[in-house]
Design an enzyme around this catalytic site. Structure first.
Site, PDB file in Angstrom:
ATOM      1  CE  LYS A 149      23.355 -27.256  38.021  1.00 20.81           C
ATOM      2  NZ  LYS A 149      24.114 -26.896  39.245  1.00 20.81           N
ATOM      3  CB  THR A 150      26.230 -23.428  33.082  1.00 21.57           C
ATOM      4  OG1 THR A 150      25.082 -23.309  33.932  1.00 21.57           O
ATOM      5  CG2 THR A 150      26.028 -22.550  31.863  1.00 21.57           C
ATOM      6  CD  GLU A 197      22.781 -25.534  33.876  1.00 20.94           C
ATOM      7  OE1 GLU A 197      22.844 -25.067  35.020  1.00 20.94           O
ATOM      8  OE2 GLU A 197      23.099 -24.880  32.850  1.00 20.94           O
TER       9      GLU A 197
END
Length: 455
Positions: A116-117, A159
């Site tokens: 995600k990051t 995010e």
């Protein structure tokens, strides 16, 4: 959202997710302070920036607060939250508040079990390069930002945390689901429960929006729930895929194929197939808002603890990474091997429940590493699970490696012992990985000193 003059207290202000709210709140005129259980570089930085930060928790912290925003780790009956409610202050979780911020304008959100990051930051970089001046909120630290937020005037890219279901509070126009894995299932009850929760979220994306999904069975199931347009991404299959993928020690390059034609060249600043796919998904999402967005991410700064290279003592590359799930451990080791040489790992398991639930996966995750040193489990506030600890995990890892010759595996009780083991094994051209989502990252400088001190 009008916050001008409102006093906002942030509980868990030292965390990446909560600290990222600070510049966004201040930009809207809020007067911000916060607290955390322990001091950290983040709390120190905030204090230098003029944000009052208390170390420890006390109901007195909220005596002047109009709004209290808290990390998901804070229980609902915490005395500070109770005191805030008693005096009439609004109390809201970080995820729910992020949803409010994103409701102010067009938004993109990235969720998933892994990646995600990096995907969020790649997406923000692509939009910025296309001139859209996005606000970008990531769950990590970017050195040039001094935190995890880039404040812009265009799209907001965030995010979205799936670990506690808080992503459901966000209503984006564009959603990216990097992948779904058997993670955080104690919250969802089962993998089907996790898939159902993400499908319900995607079903709320407006018809003129977009869902970027993995090109696998999970992606197909999620697509069936969408009323918006969907597109899929994968290394070698999907609506967007990679061709002529060239994997290198510090990054990768590939041609991007979409609609049967090469539509872009992709340059990724982090190694590994998984990072190339993350970048591909970011490009697919970016093209929705900026059709002319290019795939050159070579100048994109790495988020801290995402394959962060700390140095090359005596020709040994020392890398820190946040990987803490078996799939992430395997992918990071594979990425490290691309530079050649052997890979030596100092790993700190994160959470007793994750170690127990993924025990067999962890046992197999280190097959491509030469040396493995396992630290005690980082509890993250959890109680121990009987029969599950770093020693038992070391035995399981070693059991798979019987007959492989000199391939050391050890349970160590302190980082110094793990660093000594890795330093004794490492030779020029090798990579030492410091892996985990706890405080193991602090061992990277010690590892460098230990390697330098080798006779």
């Amino acid at each position: 959202m009008d916050l001008n003059g409102r006093r906002v207290h942030l509980m868990g202000i030292g965390g990446a997710g909560v600290s990222a709210l600070v510049p966004l709140l201040r930009r809207r005129g809020a007067v911000v302070d916060g607290c955390d259980g322990a001091a950290s570089p983040t709390t120190d930085r905030l204090a230098v920036d003029g944000v009052p930060v208390a170390i420890g928790h006390d109901p007195a912290h909220v005596r002047d607060a109009d709004l209290v925003i808290h990390t998901a780790a804070v229980p609902a009956d915490h005395p500070e939250l109770a005191a805030a409610r008693a005096r009439g202050a609004e109390v809201v979780g970080r995820g729910a508040f992020l949803g409010r911020l994103l409701a102010d304008g067009p938004a993109m959100a990235v969720t998933g079990s892994h990646g995600k990051t990096s995907t969020t930051w790649f997406l923000g970089h692509l939009l910025a390069g296309a001139g859209l001046d996005p606000t970008v909120i990531v769950g990590g630290t970017v050195a040039s930002l001094g935190g995890g937020v880039r404040a812009g005037a265009g799209w907001t890219v965030a995010e979205a945390d799936e670990s506690d279901g808080s992503f459901a509070a966000i209503a984006p126009r564009v959603a990216v689901v990097t992948n779904l894995d058997h993670e955080h299932l104690r919250h969802y009850g089962s993998f089907n429960g996790l898939q159902a929760a993400v499908a319900a979220w995607l079903s709320r994306i407006p018809a003129d929006g977009l869902a970027v999904l993995p090109a696998d069975e999970t992606g197909a199931r999620l697509a069936a729930a969408c009323r918006c347009r969907t597109t899929t991404c994968g290394a070698d299959e999907g609506d967007w895929r990679l061709a002529d993928l060239r994997l290198e020690g510090e990054g990768s390059r590939a041609a991007v194929v979409h609609g049967g034609a090469v539509v872009a060249d992709l340059a990724v600043p982090l190694p590994g197939v998984h990072m190339a796919v993350n970048a591909l998904m970011a490009l697919a999402a970016a093209r929705h808002a900026a059709p002319a967005a290019v795939g050159d991410l070579s100048a994109c700064e790495r988020v801290r603890r995402r394959f962060t290279v700390h140095g090359h003592p005596r020709g040994v590359r020392v890398v820190e990474d946040y990987g803490h799930h078996p799939a992430e451990v395997r992918a990071t080791i594979a990425a490290a091997r691309l530079a050649g040489g052997r890979v030596h790992v100092l790993f700190q398991p994160h959470r007793h429940t994750r170690t127990a639930d993924c025990f067999d996966g962890f046992a197999a995750a280190f097959d491509q590493a030469h040396t493995v040193a396992l630290l005690p489990i980082y509890a993250a506030g959890e109680s121990a699970v009987p029969g599950v600890d770093h020693r038992r995990l070391a035995d399981a890892v070693a059991g798979r490696r019987a007959g492989l010759g000199e391939s050391p595996v050890a349970a160590v009780d302190a980082a110094a012992a793990g660093c000594a083991l890795l330093a004794a094994q490492a030779r020029p051209g090798d990579t030492c990985l410091v892996l985990g989502a706890g405080d193991v990252g602090a061992a990277a400088p010690l590892l460098i000193r230990t390697i330098e001190a080798q006779p």
